[in-house]
Structures are given as structure tokens and as C-alpha cells.
Design an enzyme around this catalytic site. Structure first.
Site, PDB file in Angstrom:
ATOM      1  CD  GLU A   1       4.631 -13.319  -2.965  1.00 32.33           C
ATOM      2  OE1 GLU A   1       4.855 -12.823  -1.841  1.00 32.33           O
ATOM      3  OE2 GLU A   1       3.748 -12.912  -3.725  1.00 32.33           O
TER       4      GLU A   1
ATOM      5  CG  ASP B   1       0.152  -8.222  -1.143  1.00 27.92           C
ATOM      6  OD1 ASP B   1       0.740  -8.834  -2.053  1.00 27.92           O
ATOM      7  OD2 ASP B   1       0.401  -7.031  -0.851  1.00 27.92           O
TER       8      ASP B   1
ATOM      9  CG  ASP C   1       4.040  -4.735  -6.439  1.00 25.96           C
ATOM     10  OD1 ASP C   1       2.803  -4.891  -6.333  1.00 25.96           O
ATOM     11  OD2 ASP C   1       4.813  -4.809  -5.478  1.00 25.96           O
TER      12      ASP C   1
HETATM   13  C1  NOJ Z   1       2.490  -5.480  -2.439  1.00 30.10           C
HETATM   14  C2  NOJ Z   1       1.363  -5.652  -3.395  1.00 30.10           C
HETATM   15  O1  NOJ Z   1       1.797  -6.234  -4.583  1.00 30.10           O
HETATM   16  C3  NOJ Z   1       0.708  -4.312  -3.636  1.00 30.10           C
HETATM   17  O2  NOJ Z   1      -0.371  -4.477  -4.510  1.00 30.10           O
HETATM   18  C4  NOJ Z   1       0.257  -3.718  -2.321  1.00 30.10           C
HETATM   19  O3  NOJ Z   1      -0.285  -2.436  -2.552  1.00 30.10           O
HETATM   20  C5  NOJ Z   1       1.431  -3.598  -1.363  1.00 30.10           C
HETATM   21  N1  NOJ Z   1       2.012  -4.888  -1.194  1.00 30.10           N
HETATM   22  C6  NOJ Z   1       1.021  -3.052  -0.002  1.00 30.10           C
HETATM   23  O4  NOJ Z   1       0.172  -3.920   0.628  1.00 30.10           O
END
Ligand code: NOJ
Length: 973
Positions: free
Chosen positions: A556, A553, A630
Site C-alpha cells: 500500500e 503483499d 485480512d
Molecule cells: C498480511 C497479509 O494480508 C497476509 O495475508 C499475510 O499472511 C501477512 N501479511 C504476513 O505476510
């Protein structure tokens, strides 16, 4: 002693970090558009748009300043090279070497560099250590094949004004290169399809020294910097740029590359994920229903994203396709820097006499902040040709771990190992199938990756063992930011070996992310990748086991206190490339390092990794799955997920899904039901939820919703053999796993923009999930004049080509119809996980076409190792013609001659158990039929149901008892 100023700065930083953190933890209320640049806040975007506006305002006098020196042109072995020049201020000419490579596949590559920078004949400002060349290494990360030159390509004409190159063999392709100004026209069958620079917007901002100017007095008497260059150009964004309190020092000054690319006679263009909005891309220069901003590609943690927007998201695939009836073409813009794309459509048939005056053309304008200009041109003629050839270059989707095609249960966070065990037990208690449970960042000891929280995850081993005992997997998150603390070996090793990203002053870069102060592993550095591998060894990352897989995660990369929540562009990576040069590749390099680490976890263990990534670039499809980040627990986000997933599919990265249930917020039960039913049709199906959201595992909903979700999951699980076969096709030739109408029916123009319904692989299953509240039926658009049956009831749908058919969708069902003419495999025994289904017998569903025909295939392998690359797989082709249903090896292999490994051996005892023939001919109305397989003959019972009202006739044959990997034939009459 530290001064109070330093302390107060530290407090300010800390405070701003908590403010950011607070915002991140808040449920979504509004989007944060203003945190991200609009075009006019991005210097090179503004400049290139102004360049275009200037050209458009002076069409009669405007001429591109770029010219090819005719004498410089030469052609050898499929490559045409020349020098393009542009006269610059002092009468000097900037020189840009161009190489046009005609590839054997019929793809053309056009690369343009800047000679002065190739020679490193420039000075950098601020004592920067950045590289002087334009970034030209994107291909090393992205291109894996398809680069063989077409040595049969020929220059059929060349004089002082142009060169015509014929290439592509039977495909009759031609590139016409005009010298003055420089333009290229790509033709197929004598007709123009794509042009470069016909609007004269080609622009390579050549290197220039900064001329220090005297400060001038502004209108209101204040002292201002004079931002006019000697030639009158506005240089206010040439030398540095600030946004949101961050200043980019731009040591090389302006260096963008831009080009107009027209799709002649094409009214619609598609691709360039990742954005929200319809798959048929909107125009971007304003007007009704259009965007006002160009589509942006700059991988960013856009924490609450807007729907139907050209705004950038987490990943970037600069592949654009243009489709019209019976013709598709495309371009792939290989540049890893920040990129924007303007799209306008014009009524203009001037270049396309055969299409007539009313033809619309799509005119696009691409610009990237830095790097070389490097474009691949695809001449189609079908969407399939584009996805195939693009995949030849950038790689096809990796064959996934079988489990990863099942259902993934995630949330931020399962709070302890006991919690995980409990969820696992409850899923079993409620008989809800699932394959994987996920751990978000809270499992770590204070966000130090490769560690476990000693209190809540004290016993990861027994947690992993319980999951293993149920055939399930664990996915843990590992992000690229490494907590900067003293007592953390991962940090100290990374820093002592100098494996982290540097700042502009060539010191280790420090920023803020989940752990607080952090440094970022630099996966452009081969040494960093070697080191990264050591961290995943079972004896280092203790508590992980063979059933532990990975989630990458924030790659970017997300930096909470960085410009636009990412890294400063003047940061330095391995090889002294600026972050600006490589930004959009960053996520891929981290994903790649993790992939390499996962395949080398243990000596001799050759298992396919499964790694989910949030950030991606062209080529990431080789490494795992992506998800759309998200989203929100709202109906509009549910609806938005389907075009996004479809767009990923036609853009070469089909292993895609959205957070089922929505990340932010608390979905109501109907939304959950509909989201699971839609999620069943995402290639990657994972439920996920924000830390503040209420628990929502399927069993938490209560009846009838738990049952509704379970029913949706059962549908997914019974179709797993078909899903896996669809992944196999993606792996072999880049076909999308779920397919939009434009891809399956490229002759039906009205279907091109339809992005809320999809075909699953080659099954003929056509689904249109419900994405609106209180909606209990929907209209499915029918792309052809084949027959269609309802999936559950076998009702013969009253369809008509090009018209819509209404399908009922009570809250417990997803609209799903079956196109006649297909055969697809299922496994019908409900089980707790895909592992438990591994050696189950198959059901084949045969949907008879209007001509009495059907065909389909099944691909299966061990779903885990790389043995399939050594021929350890089953690939059957099923076809029904002349009333005979047959199964043969799809690739004509002599299956008996393949030395069977353990999986293939076990599959000997796996059978076709049932065959369901939908639309069964009356001749099948008999008690039994005879089956012949490899010299043996036996009879199979038939349970025939004559057509009734609007339900088609169907027959259930069983128990069939034919071995799945043997040839057999059944006479159905
Ligand atoms: C951002 C991610 O997009 C999300 O899916 C994740 O739960 C949070 N980071 C925490 O790691």
C-alpha cells in the site's frame, strides 16, 4: 557517545514496534477504525464537505466561483480547450486550463490543471524538494490505449455562454459546456445523463503563500494560532496536519481538487472498490441505512476491517457506474491521491423530462487531496460497454497462468521445506486436487527477501522439484520493505544506488515493517525497476525455479509506525513527486516492477508471470490477481466476500478472491465447507490462514468434511476449461469472470442490487453459495424467462422471471443451476492438478433453451507462455440450432493454416469425449447419432433418459471422438 535521550527514543520506538507487532499477531477481536481517518480528521475532506454544506445551505444564492473565459475557448481535432478562472482574495484570478478530449471510442476525458503550478511559479515551504506541478503522470501508469481522438467530433454551437459538442458518431452523444459558472452536461440521444458541477462544488484549491500570523489569545486565555485566513476561511488544516502522532508538513499547502458529478435519472451507483458492503453503493450523508462517511480511497493496511463500511481498504479503482433499466453510464476519476466520494440520492426529474418527476438522481461529490482533475466519462449504454471501454483505456485482465485458476493452498506459514513436501504428499494421499502451495514471510532468513531461512528451508530446490514432479507450483512472498541491515546485499545495493523512497528531507526514508527497520524500494524509479529485475534471476534468488511464482503483499505500502499504517505523505518518490501525489498507485508500481522482473527471469524464457497483489489501482488487472486481504473466519466475512469479488469484476479487475476459510481465527467445519463451496466461485481461489490459526488443510478436517471440500474442489477442477474461457473473455473485452445480475441482465432493475449470486462467464451457470450457518436451502432470483436446470440432478426448476426459486443445499453441495441455452466445456477425469489435466478430453454440457437452442465457446492455450499472442490457441464456438450441434472456429480462422507449435500439436489428440444434452428433445431418444467431421462420418452412442418426475430428459453422447480443434456437426434428430 549516544545520549540517554536518543537511547530512550530508540527504546520507545522499539517498544511501539513490538506493541504494533503484538497487535498484528493477535487474533481479531475488534476492528481498529480509530486508527484510520474519518472525514473530519482529514483536512481536505472536511473542507470539501464544508464547501458542499455551504452551497447546500445557500442554494438560492450559491453560485460556483469558476467561470470559463469565452475568448479562451478553442477546438481542434477532437479537443476543446479553454481557461477557467476563479477570483481569489486579492482580486487576482487563478487560472485553470481545461481540456475536453472527445475520444473515438465515445469516451470523453476532462482534464483541468492549475496554470501557476504548470509554470512552477510557486514557492514550497520548509525547503522542500517536492515538485511544484500538480501530479499529472498517473496516466503513464494507468492508461494503455483507447486515446485516439474523435476528429469527427464537432462544435455545433458556441457563443459567449456555452459550447455544444457533438461526438460519438452513431451514438449521438453531446457535451454541453456552460461557461458561467463552468458546468458540463453529457447527453445521449438528446437526454442528460451526467452533469459536472451542477451543484457548484467544483473546487481547485489554488496555490497560495502562507501568511504568517500573530498568535491570538484563545477563549481560555491560552495562546492559539489564528487559523482564520484573511478572507475568513478556516485555514487550520492548510499548512500541516497531525493524526495519530504523525505530522504531515504539507509543503505546498492546500491543493485539493473536488467536483460534483450527478447521474441524472439514475437511482443506483456501483463500483469504486475496494470497500466492504453491498455492490449497490449506499448514500453517505447519514439517514436510515446510509453511511455517515464518504467512501474513501486511500490504499491502506486496514488490519482488521469492518464490514459494510465506506472505510478504505488495500486497493482503489475510482470507476463508478450508474445503472438504470436499459441504460448505464460511468466515470473514471484518474487521480492517485487520497480520495473521498460522497453519494446522495434525490428525487428530482428536472433534468430528465422523459423519465418524469419521480425520477431519482444520484449526486456524487468527489475530492482528492492533490493532483490534477482528470475524468473519463462513459456513456454506455450497457454495462458491457463500460467495462469494455474502461478496459480499452486501462488494459484488460492478463491471460492467467492456467495453474493460477486452480486451487491455491496457503497459510502463514508452512514452516519448513519438509512441511511443504508433506502437505503436497498428503493432498495426493487424500486425492485432493491443488495446483499451488504458498510460502509466507517466514521462509526468509530473518525477513530478508530473496533469501531462505537456512534451518527450515535449507533445501528449497528439492522442495521445488517435488512440486514440479507433481505438476505443482510454489508461490513465495516478496514485500516492498527491505530490511535495513549491513550484511544484506539487497539492502546495500538499493541504498548505494539510491533506489529507495526518500523522506521529506530527501534522505532515505526509514520505517518499520516485518523485518524491523526497513527502507522501501521506489518502483516509480525506472532504475529501481531495472535493479529489481536482477534480484529474480535464478542465479541470484537461488532456490527458485521455473515453477516459482510470486506474491506481493504490504504494498500500500504498509508501514507499521507510519501515519495510518502507511508512508508519510510528504515522503518523496522518484522525480520528487510527493507520496501524497502517488499514494494509490504505489501498489501498482511494485506489482509492475515484479511483473517485469518475472518476465525477464531468464533470457529466452517468455512465460506469463503470476503475481498476487494486495494493493492495486486501475490498471493492476494487467499484472495479476488480487485478494481481499485480512478477513476473518466468520460467516459474515464469508458473505461479504461475494459482493467484493463481484464488484472487482465490474470494475475491470476480475481476477479476485478472498482468503478461503478466513484469515483470522479458526473456522468451524461447516464454515470451512461453505467457504470452499463459495471459493469455488471466486476467480482466484486460495485458502489462507493467520500464523496463530490452527492447521486446516482440507485433509485435516476429517470425514465427511474432507470429502465435502474435495467435492467442491473437484467441481472447480472439472469446470476449469470454462473458467479459463471466462478469463479469455475478460482478456478480450473486459467482461467480468463472475458476473452479477446487473451486468448480465441490464434490463431487469430488480436484479441490480442482488450481489449474492453470480453467473460464471458465458456458461449460464448460476451459483448462489450458502453463506449462513445452518442454512440448507436458498432462494435464487431468476432474471429471465429462460428454463433453468439443477446442475447436479438436471431437475427442471420451476422458475418464473423476476421471482425466486428455492434450491436445496445440504452441507455437501453448493446451489448451482444451469440456464437453458448454453454449452460449456468441462474436463471430468479427477486429477491431482490442472497440469495433469492439460491434455484430457473434454465433456460438453448442452443446456437446451426453451426454444431448443444453445451456444457456448471454449478457449484454450498452453496456459503458460505468450504463444497465444501468436495465434497458438484454440477457440471453438459450439451452437445448437435446428437440432444440429456444431463446433466451428469461433473466429472464423482457417485452423489448418496455423503452423502448430508443440502445444497445439499435442492438442490434436485431444477430443470431445462426451456430450451431455440436458433438456434433450425426444428425437434424441435413439441408440446412436451420426457425426460428421472434416469429411469423415461415424456414429456415436446415445444414452437417453426420458424426463422423470421433475427431472428433465437428458442424453449422454459418447464416446464422441471428435478432435477438439476440428469442425464437426451432429444431427440430434
Ligand atoms: C498480511 C497479509 O494480508 C497476509 O495475508 C499475510 O499472511 C501477512 N501479511 C504476513 O505476510
Amino acid at each position: 557517545m549516544r545520549s540517554s535521550v536518543t537511547l530512550s527514543i530508540q527504546w520507545a520506538v522499539l517498544l511501539s514496534f513490538f506493541v504494533v507487532l503484538f497487535c498484528l499477531l493477535q487474533p481479531a477481536t475488534s476492528v481498529k477504525e480509530h486508527d484510520f481517518k474519518k472525514c473530519d480528521q482529514s483536512g481536505f475532506c472536511k473542507r470539501n464537505r464544508a464547501f458542499a454544506d455551504n452551497a447546500a445551505a445557500h442554494t438560492s444564492t450559491w453560485s460556483s466561483p469558476y467561470h470559463i473565459i469565452p475568448e479562451s475557448a478553442n477546438f481542434k481535432n477532437g479537443q476543446w480547450q479553454a481557461i477557467i478562472t476563479k477570483t481569489i482574495d486579492n482580486g487576482e484570478r487563478a487560472r485553470f486550463p481545461v481540456t475536453i478530449s472527445l475520444l473515438k471510442s465515445g469516451v470523453t476525458r476532462v482534464s483541468i490543471d492549475e496554470e501557476k503550478r504548470q509554470r512552477k511559479d510557486i514557492n514550497l515551504r520548509h525547503g522542500s524538494k517536492a515538485r511544484k506541478e500538480r501530479y499529472n503522470e498517473a496516466e503513464n501508469w494507468v492508461i494503455v490505449g483507447g486515446m485516439e481522438l474523435d476528429i469527427k467530433a464537432q462544435v455545433v454551437f458556441q457563443d459567449k455562454s456555452k459550447a455544444n459538442i457533438k461526438y460519438g458518431g452513431d451514438e449521438k452523444l453531446e457535451a454541453v459546456i456552460r461557461f458561467s459558472p463552468f458546468e458540463i452536461e453529457f447527453k445521449r440521444d438528446g437526454e442528460s445523463h451526467i452533469t459536472f458541477n451542477d451543484r457548484g462544488l467544483f473546487n481547485m484549491e489554488h496555490w497560495r503563500p502562507k501568511v504568517e500570523k500573530e498568535q491570538a489569545e484563545g477563549e481560555k486565555g491560552q495562546v492559539e494560532e489564528n487559523t482564520k485566513a484573511d478572507n475568513g476561511e478556516d485555514e487550520s488544516t492548510w499548512w500541516d496536519e497531525s493524526f495519530g502522532g504523525n505530522t504531515d508538513s504539507k509543503p505546498r499547502g492546500p491543493e485539493s481538487v473536488g467536483l460534483d458529478i450527478s447521474f441524472v435519472g439514475y437511482e443506483q451507483v456501483f463500483g469504486i472498490p475496494e470497500h466492504t458492503g453491498p455492490i449497490s453503493l449506499r448514500q453517505t450523508r447519514g439517514g436510515d441505512g446510509n453511511h455517515n462517511e464518504p467512501y474513501r480511497l486511500y490504499n491502506t493496511d486496514v488490519f482488521e476491517y469492518v464490514l459494510d463500511s465506506p472505510m478504505t481498504l488495500y486497493g482503489a479503482i475510482p470507476l463508478m457506474q450508474a445503472h438504470r433499466k436499459d441504460s448505464s453510464v460511468g466515470v473514471f476519476w484518474l487521480n492517485a491521491a487520497e480520495t473521498w466520494i460522497d453519494i446522495v440520492k434525490e428525487k428530482d426529474g428536472k433534468n430528465s423530462p422523459s423519465l418524469g418527476k419521480d425520477t431519482h438522481s444520484t449526486r456524487t461529490h468527489w475530492f482528492s487531496e492533490a493532483g490534477i482533475l482528470d475524468i473519463f466519462v462513459f456513456m454506455g449504454p450497457t454495462p458491457r460497454d463500460i467495462t469494455k471501454k474502461y478496459g480499452e483505456l486501462t488494459g484488460y485482465t492478463a491471460m492467467p497462468q492456467q495453474f493460477s485458476v486452480g486451487y491455491h493452498q496457503c497459510r502463514w506459514n508452512y514452516i519448513s521445506d519438509d512441511d511443504v513436501k508433506d502437505v503436497d504428499r498428503r493432498m495426493d494421499k487424500y486425492k485432493i486436487p491443488y495446483d499451488v502451495i504458498w510460502l509466507d514471510i517466514e521462509y526468509t532468513d530473518e525477513k530478508k527477501y530473496f533469501t531462505w531461512d537456512p534451518h527450515s528451508f535449507a533445501d528449497p530446490v528439492s522442495m521445488g522439484e517435488q512440486l514440479d514432479a507433481h505438476g505443482r507450483k510454489l508461490v513465495v512472498i516478496i514485500d516492498p520493505h527491505i530490511k535495513k541491515v549491513d550484511d544484506y546485499p539487497v539492502s546495500s545495493e538499493m541504498l548505494s544506488q539510491d533506489l529507495a523512497v526518500h523522506n521529506k528531507d530527501d534522505e532515505i526514508y526509514e520505517g518499520w515493517c516485518w523485518p524491523g527497520s526497513s527502507n522501501w524500494v521506489d518502483c516509480f524509479n525506472p532504475k529501481a525497476n531495472e535493479w529489481w529485475k536482477t534480484l529474480f534471476k535464478y542465479d541470484f534468488f537461488k532456490g527458485t525455479r521455473e515453477n516459482t511464482f510470486l506474491w506481493n503483499d504490504m504494498n500500500e505500502p504498509s508501514v507499521f509506525n507510519g501515519p495510518e499504517t502507511t508512508m508519510p505523505k510528504d515522503n518523496l518518490h522518484h522525480g520528487n513527486w510527493e507520496h501524497r501525489d502517488v499514494h494509490n498507485l504505489n501498489g501498482l508500481t511494485f506489482h509492475n516492477a515484479s511483473w517485469e522482473a518475472m518476465v525477464s527471469r531468464k533470457k529466452g524464457e517468455r512465460r506469463r508471470p503470476f503475481i498476487l497483489t494486495r494493493s492495486f489501482y486501475a490498471g493492476s488487472q494487467r499484472l495479476g490477481a488480487m485478494w481481499t486481504g485480512d478477513n476473518q473466519a466468520s460467516w459474515d466475512h464469508l458473505a461479504a466476500s461475494i459482493p467484493m469479488v463481484l464488484n472487482q469484476g465490474i470494475s475491470g479487475f476480475p481476477f479476485a478472491g478472498a482468503d478461503v476459510g478466513g484469515f483470522f481465527g479458526n473456522p468451524d467445519k461447516d464454515l470451512m465447507a461453505r467457504w470452499y463451496q463459495a471459493g469455488v466461485f471466486y476467480p482466484f481461489m486460495r485458502a489462507h490462514a493467520h500464523i496463530d490459526s490452527r492447521r486446516r488443510e482440507p485433509y485435516m478436517l476429517g470425514e465427511p468434511y474432507t470429502e465435502i471440500l474435495t467435492k467442491a474442489l473437484r467441481l472447480r477442477y472439472s469446470l476449469l476449461p470454462s473458467w479459463y474461457t471466462a478469463f479469455f473473455h475478460a482478456n478480450r473485452d473486459g467482461s467480468p469472470v463472475v458476473r452479477p445480475m446487473l451486468w448480465t441482465h441490464p434490463s431487469e432493475e430488480t436484479g441490480f442490487a442482488i450481489d449474492d449470486q453470480l453467473f460464471l462467464g458465458t456458461t449460464g451457470l448460476l451459483a448462489k453459495p450458502i453463506v449462513e450457518k445452518d442454512k440448507f436451502s436458498t432462494d435464487i432470483w431468476i432474471p429471465d424467462d429462460e428454463v433453468y436446470y439443477d446442475y447436479a440432478s438436471y431437475k427442471l426448476m420451476k422458475t418464473q422471471k423476476g421471482k425466486k426459486v428455492t434450491v436445496d443445499a445440504p452441507i455437501d453441495s453448493v446451489p448451482l443451476i444451469m440456464r437453458g441455452g448454453h454449452i460449456f466445456p468441462r474436463r471430468d477425469i479427477p486429477r491431482r492438478s490442472s497440469a495433469a489435466m492439460r491434455f484430457d478430453d473434454y465433456t460438453l454440457v448442452v443446456t437446451i433453451s426453451k426454444d431448443g437452442f444453445a451456444e457456448g465457446d471454449l478457449y484454450a492455450d498452453d496456459g503458460d507462455t505468450f504463444e497465444h499472442e501468436m495465434g497458438q490457441y484454440i477457440h471453438r464456438k459450439f451452437h445448437l440450432t435446428d437440432n444440429t450441434l456444431k463446433s466451428i472456429d469461433a473466429e472464423g480462422r482457417n485452423v489448418k493454416s496455423i503452423k502448430a507449435g508443440s502445444w497445439l500439436k499435442a492438442m490434436r489428440e485431444v477430443y470431445v469425449d462426451r456430450i451431455i444434452v440436458v433438456g434433450a428433445p425426444a428425437t434424441l431418444n435413439q441408440k446412436e447419432v451420426s457425426i460428421e467431421s472434416e469429411g469423415r462420418t461415424w456414429t456415436v452412442k446415445v444414452d437417453y433418459h426420458a424426463a422423470e418426475k421433475d427431472r428433465a430428459a437428458f442424453a449422454v453422447l459418447g464416446r464422441v471422438g471428435a478432435r477438439i480443434n476440428e469442425d464437426w456437426g451432429i444431427k440430434l434428430a
